[in-house]
Design a protein around this motif. Structure first.
Motif, mmCIF file in Angstrom:
data_model
loop_
_atom_site.group_PDB
_atom_site.id
_atom_site.type_symbol
_atom_site.label_atom_id
_atom_site.label_comp_id
_atom_site.label_asym_id
_atom_site.label_seq_id
_atom_site.Cartn_x
_atom_site.Cartn_y
_atom_site.Cartn_z
ATOM 1 N N TYR A 195 0.840 -1.199 0.000
ATOM 2 C CA TYR A 195 0.000 0.000 0.000
ATOM 3 C C TYR A 195 0.872 1.244 0.000
ATOM 4 O O TYR A 195 1.758 1.398 0.839
ATOM 5 C CB TYR A 195 -0.927 0.024 1.218
ATOM 6 C CG TYR A 195 -1.671 1.338 1.349
ATOM 7 C CD1 TYR A 195 -2.617 1.711 0.393
ATOM 8 C CD2 TYR A 195 -1.381 2.235 2.383
ATOM 9 C CE1 TYR A 195 -3.270 2.931 0.474
ATOM 10 C CE2 TYR A 195 -2.044 3.454 2.480
ATOM 11 C CZ TYR A 195 -2.972 3.795 1.513
ATOM 12 O OH TYR A 195 -3.615 4.999 1.583
ATOM 13 N N ARG A 196 0.604 2.128 -0.957
ATOM 14 C CA ARG A 196 1.296 3.408 -1.039
ATOM 15 C C ARG A 196 0.256 4.514 -0.939
ATOM 16 O O ARG A 196 -0.744 4.495 -1.654
ATOM 17 C CB ARG A 196 2.090 3.504 -2.343
ATOM 18 C CG ARG A 196 3.128 2.393 -2.481
ATOM 19 C CD ARG A 196 3.954 2.515 -3.753
ATOM 20 N NE ARG A 196 4.844 1.373 -3.902
ATOM 21 C CZ ARG A 196 6.029 1.272 -3.322
ATOM 22 N NH1 ARG A 196 6.473 2.266 -2.551
ATOM 23 N NH2 ARG A 196 6.782 0.191 -3.509
ATOM 24 N N TRP A 197 0.519 5.472 -0.092
ATOM 25 C CA TRP A 197 -0.448 6.542 0.168
ATOM 26 C C TRP A 197 -0.804 7.281 -1.122
ATOM 27 O O TRP A 197 0.064 7.622 -1.916
ATOM 28 C CB TRP A 197 0.118 7.547 1.176
ATOM 29 C CG TRP A 197 0.482 6.959 2.505
ATOM 30 C CD1 TRP A 197 1.731 6.623 2.942
ATOM 31 C CD2 TRP A 197 -0.419 6.644 3.561
ATOM 32 N NE1 TRP A 197 1.675 6.113 4.214
ATOM 33 C CE2 TRP A 197 0.366 6.111 4.622
ATOM 34 C CE3 TRP A 197 -1.791 6.744 3.732
ATOM 35 C CZ2 TRP A 197 -0.185 5.698 5.824
ATOM 36 C CZ3 TRP A 197 -2.345 6.335 4.940
ATOM 37 C CH2 TRP A 197 -1.560 5.820 5.956
ATOM 38 N N GLY A 198 -2.079 7.556 -1.299
ATOM 39 C CA GLY A 198 -2.516 8.371 -2.413
ATOM 40 C C GLY A 198 -2.317 9.845 -2.127
ATOM 41 O O GLY A 198 -2.074 10.257 -0.986
ATOM 42 N N GLU A 199 -2.422 10.661 -3.162
ATOM 43 C CA GLU A 199 -2.198 12.103 -3.022
ATOM 44 C C GLU A 199 -3.455 12.864 -2.614
ATOM 45 O O GLU A 199 -3.411 14.066 -2.425
ATOM 46 C CB GLU A 199 -1.673 12.675 -4.347
ATOM 47 C CG GLU A 199 -0.318 12.114 -4.778
ATOM 48 C CD GLU A 199 0.772 12.433 -3.773
ATOM 49 O OE1 GLU A 199 0.734 13.530 -3.172
ATOM 50 O OE2 GLU A 199 1.656 11.571 -3.577
ATOM 51 N N ASN A 200 -4.562 12.171 -2.478
ATOM 52 C CA ASN A 200 -5.814 12.849 -2.155
ATOM 53 C C ASN A 200 -5.844 13.270 -0.685
ATOM 54 O O ASN A 200 -5.052 12.809 0.148
ATOM 55 C CB ASN A 200 -6.997 11.938 -2.480
ATOM 56 C CG ASN A 200 -6.912 10.617 -1.745
ATOM 57 O OD1 ASN A 200 -7.287 10.510 -0.578
ATOM 58 N ND2 ASN A 200 -6.364 9.585 -2.408
ATOM 59 N N LYS A 201 -6.782 14.149 -0.373
ATOM 60 C CA LYS A 201 -6.880 14.733 0.960
ATOM 61 C C LYS A 201 -7.094 13.681 2.038
ATOM 62 O O LYS A 201 -6.458 13.724 3.100
ATOM 63 C CB LYS A 201 -8.028 15.749 0.981
ATOM 64 C CG LYS A 201 -8.238 16.424 2.327
ATOM 65 C CD LYS A 201 -9.383 17.428 2.240
ATOM 66 C CE LYS A 201 -9.620 18.090 3.593
ATOM 67 N NZ LYS A 201 -10.764 19.059 3.522
ATOM 68 N N MET A 202 -7.968 12.695 1.776
ATOM 69 C CA MET A 202 -8.302 11.702 2.778
ATOM 70 C C MET A 202 -7.082 10.868 3.163
ATOM 71 O O MET A 202 -6.764 10.688 4.342
ATOM 72 C CB MET A 202 -9.419 10.795 2.258
ATOM 73 C CG MET A 202 -9.897 9.740 3.243
ATOM 74 S SD MET A 202 -10.815 10.431 4.638
ATOM 75 C CE MET A 202 -12.313 10.977 3.815
ATOM 76 N N GLU A 203 -6.367 10.361 2.164
ATOM 77 C CA GLU A 203 -5.222 9.508 2.463
ATOM 78 C C GLU A 203 -4.049 10.302 3.020
ATOM 79 O O GLU A 203 -3.304 9.802 3.876
ATOM 80 C CB GLU A 203 -4.815 8.730 1.211
ATOM 81 C CG GLU A 203 -5.830 7.658 0.828
ATOM 82 C CD GLU A 203 -5.426 6.868 -0.399
ATOM 83 O OE1 GLU A 203 -4.646 5.905 -0.258
ATOM 84 O OE2 GLU A 203 -5.890 7.237 -1.496
ATOM 85 N N GLN A 204 -3.876 11.526 2.577
ATOM 86 C CA GLN A 204 -2.785 12.335 3.117
ATOM 87 C C GLN A 204 -3.041 12.719 4.574
ATOM 88 O O GLN A 204 -2.099 12.825 5.372
ATOM 89 C CB GLN A 204 -2.598 13.600 2.264
ATOM 90 C CG GLN A 204 -1.926 13.334 0.923
ATOM 91 C CD GLN A 204 -0.538 12.740 1.076
ATOM 92 O OE1 GLN A 204 0.318 13.308 1.764
ATOM 93 N NE2 GLN A 204 -0.313 11.580 0.452
ATOM 94 N N THR A 205 -4.302 12.896 4.932
ATOM 95 C CA THR A 205 -4.639 13.150 6.335
ATOM 96 C C THR A 205 -4.278 11.940 7.194
ATOM 97 O O THR A 205 -3.689 12.082 8.280
ATOM 98 C CB THR A 205 -6.133 13.470 6.479
ATOM 99 O OG1 THR A 205 -6.437 14.643 5.724
ATOM 100 C CG2 THR A 205 -6.500 13.707 7.936
ATOM 101 N N ALA A 206 -4.634 10.753 6.710
ATOM 102 C CA ALA A 206 -4.282 9.530 7.447
ATOM 103 C C ALA A 206 -2.767 9.345 7.511
ATOM 104 O O ALA A 206 -2.222 8.916 8.550
ATOM 105 C CB ALA A 206 -4.929 8.324 6.777
ATOM 106 N N LYS A 207 -2.078 9.681 6.429
ATOM 107 C CA LYS A 207 -0.617 9.545 6.413
ATOM 108 C C LYS A 207 0.033 10.451 7.452
ATOM 109 O O LYS A 207 0.945 10.032 8.185
ATOM 110 C CB LYS A 207 -0.078 9.882 5.019
ATOM 111 C CG LYS A 207 1.433 9.725 4.880
ATOM 112 C CD LYS A 207 1.880 10.040 3.459
ATOM 113 C CE LYS A 207 3.388 9.774 3.290
ATOM 114 N NZ LYS A 207 4.191 10.623 4.178
#
Length: 422
Positions: A401-413
Motif C-alpha cells: 500500500y502506497r499513500w494516495g495524493e488525495n486529501k483523505m489519504e494524506q490526512t491519514a498519512k
C-alpha cells in the motif's frame, strides 16, 4: 414472391457499398486484394447490417467464383464436404469460395476440421462473425486468415442508402415518395449504423404510404419515428457490445466525466441489464474512488439496493445518483493496487508462514511450539500502536500500500507519520 427490399437493392459493386472506406476505399487493402483477384482466407468482423454479406457477394462476382453460403448455427462439417464434392470441371479449378456466417457457433473441433480444406486450397473461406474473433475463433483459424473489421456506419452513410431505397422503390411501384424534412436522417440515425434495419424501415414506410391521384405518397417524420423505435439498440448481454459499454461506463467514471458516465448507464439500462450496471458500479466505487472517499461505496450500495428494490424503469434514478457521485468524487486506486500486488506475490508462490508471534496460540501446547509468545497487544500502548513485525520474514520489507495524493489519504498519512516517528 417479392424479395425483401434490402436484398433487391444490395450493391453489386464496391463503389456502391456505403461506408467501410478504411478497407474498401480507393487503394485500401481489401479493395486492392479483391481487384487483384488473389484472396487469402478472411474473417469479416462487425455488427449486423454493415456490408459483410454484400462484400462477399461482390468478391464472388469480381473473381468469377460461385459463392457457397453456409451458416454455422445449422451447418456441419459434412455440409462443407458436400460443397467440395459438388465441385467438378471448370467450376472447381479455383476451388470453392465459402461464405461461412456466424463462425463463432462452430466449436473447436468443427473449426479445426476446416483446416484440411483451407490448407490444400480446396476452399477459400470468408468467415463472418458479429463477435470479437480474437475471443471466439481458435488460433489455428486466425493464424491462417486475415481479419477485416466492418464498423457501424455513420448516419450520413446510411442516409445515402435510405434515399436510394426510397428512389428505387418509387421507380418499382410508380410512386413518388415525398419525404417530410428529417425523415431520411432520422431513419439513418435511429437504426444504429445497420443498413439492413434502415432498409426494412423504408420498405415498411413505402408499403404503408397512401398514394394520391397524382401518384405522390407522403412519408411523415411521425411515421418514421414509429417504425424505428428502439431499433438502434445494439446490446447483447454475452457479446462485444455488452463488454464495450461496461468498459466505457467504468472508464468514464474513472475519468471524472459525469455526462459520459450517465450516458453509458442509460445505454446499459435501455438494454434491460440492471444487474451488470449495479455490479460494475460497486466495483468502480472500490477500484477507482477507493480511499479518496471511502464512504462512497456505502452510498453506492444504498443506491444499488434501492435500484434492485424498485426495478426498472425507476431504478435509473438511484443509479444515476450513484454514477454522478462517483464521477465527481476524488479518485484513488491505492487499495486496488495494494491487493493486486499482494495477489501477484501469492500467485508467484510467496506464501511463507506468518511470524510465530502472530500465529494462533489458543490451544494447549502452543507455547511449547513458540506460538504467540512475543506478541504485543497494540491496545496496551499509546495511540493503540507499537512497532511489531507482521509480514513473514521473507517479505518483511515489502510495500503493497502506497499513500494516495488525495486529501483523505494524506490526512491519514500525517496521522501515522506523527505517531510512528515518536
Amino acid at each position: 414472391m417479392l424479395e425483401p427490399l434490402a436484398q433487391r437493392i444490395r450493391p453489386t459493386s464496391l463503389d456502391d457499398v456505403v461506408g467501410q472506406t478504411h478497407i474498401l476505399g480507393k487503394n485500401a487493402l481489401l479493395r486492392r486484394a479483391i481487384e487483384n483477384g488473389h484472396l487469402p482466407n478472411m474473417i469479416f468482423y462487425g455488427p449486423s447490417g454493415t456490408g459483410k454479406t454484400t462484400v462477399a457477394n461482390i468478391i464472388a462476382r469480381t473473381t468469377n467464383r460461385t459463392l457457397h453460403r453456409l451458416n454455422a448455427t445449422t451447418a456441419t462439417i459434412s455440409d462443407i464436404r458436400d460443397v467440395i464434392a459438388s465441385l467438378d470441371g471448370m467450376a472447381g479449378l479455383n476451388g470453392a469460395l465459402l461464405y461461412l456466417e456466424e463462425i463463432q457457433y462452430f466449436n473447436k473441433k468443427q473449426q479445426q476440421s476446416l483446416l484440411e480444406f483451407l490448407e490444400d486450397g480446396r476452399i477459400t473461406m470468408i468467415a463472418a462473425t458479429t463477435e470479437n474473433p480474437y475471443f471466439t475463433i481458435f488460433n489455428a483459424i486466425l493464424s491462417r486468415s486475415t481479419v477485416f473489421e466492418f464498423k457501424p456506419l455513420s448516419p450520413e452513410d446510411v442516409e445515402r442508402a435510405v434515399l436510394r431505397a426510397f428512389r428505387l422503390e418509387g421507380e418499382r411501384t410508380g410512386t413518388r415518395f415525398v419525404l417530410e424534412d428529417g425523415v431520411s436522417l432520422h431513419i439513418a440515425t435511429a437504426c444504429g449504423g445497420d443498413v439492413r434495419k434502415s432498409l426494412n424501415a423504408v420498405e415498411f414506410l413505402c408499403a404503408a404510404a397512401v398514394r394520391d391521384a397524382e401518384g405522390q405518397a407522403p412519408v411523415t417524420l411521425d411515421d418514421a419515428r414509429a417504425v424505428t423505435q428502439r431499433s438502434n439498440m445494439r446490446y447483447d448481454r454475452d457479446g462485444d457490445s455488452h463488454y464495450d459499454l461496461l468498459s466505457a461506463f467504468q472508464k468514464s467514471i474513472r475519468g471524472s466525466d459525469p455526462d459520459a458516465a450517465v450516458y453509458y448507464l442509460a445505454r446499459i439500462l435501455e438494454g434491460g441489464d440492471l444487474a451488470s450496471a449495479c455490479r460494475r458500479l460497486l466495483v468502480t466505487a472500490a477500484e477507482d474512488i477507493g480511499l479518496a472517499y471511502p464512504q462512497a461505496i456505502a452510498i453506492v450500495k444504498a443506491c444499488v439496493d434501492a435500484a434492485l428494490q424498485v426495478g426498472l424503469p425507476e431504478a435509473q434514478l438511484p443509479l444515476a445518483e450513484g454514477v454522478i457521485l462517483l464521477a465527481t468524487s476524488p479518485k484513488s486506486n491505492t487499495a486496488a493496487n495494494a491487493i493486486w500486488s499482494a495477489s501477484a506475490d501469492v500467485a508467484a508462490g510467496k506464501t511463507p508462514d506468518p511470524p510465530p508471534h502472530l500465529q494462533d496460540a489458543h490451544y494447549k501446547g502452543a507455547a511449547k511450539l513458540g506460538r504467540g509468545l512475543t506478541y504485543q497487544y497494540p491496545h496496551d500502548f499509546p495511540h493503540d500502536w507499537t512497532p511489531q513485525q507482521y509480514l513473514p520474514d521473507e517479505l518483511r520489507d515489502t510495500v503493497y500500500y502506497r499513500w494516495g495524493e488525495n486529501k483523505m489519504e494524506q490526512t491519514a498519512k500525517r496521522y501515522w507519520d506523527e505517531i510512528k516517528k515518536g
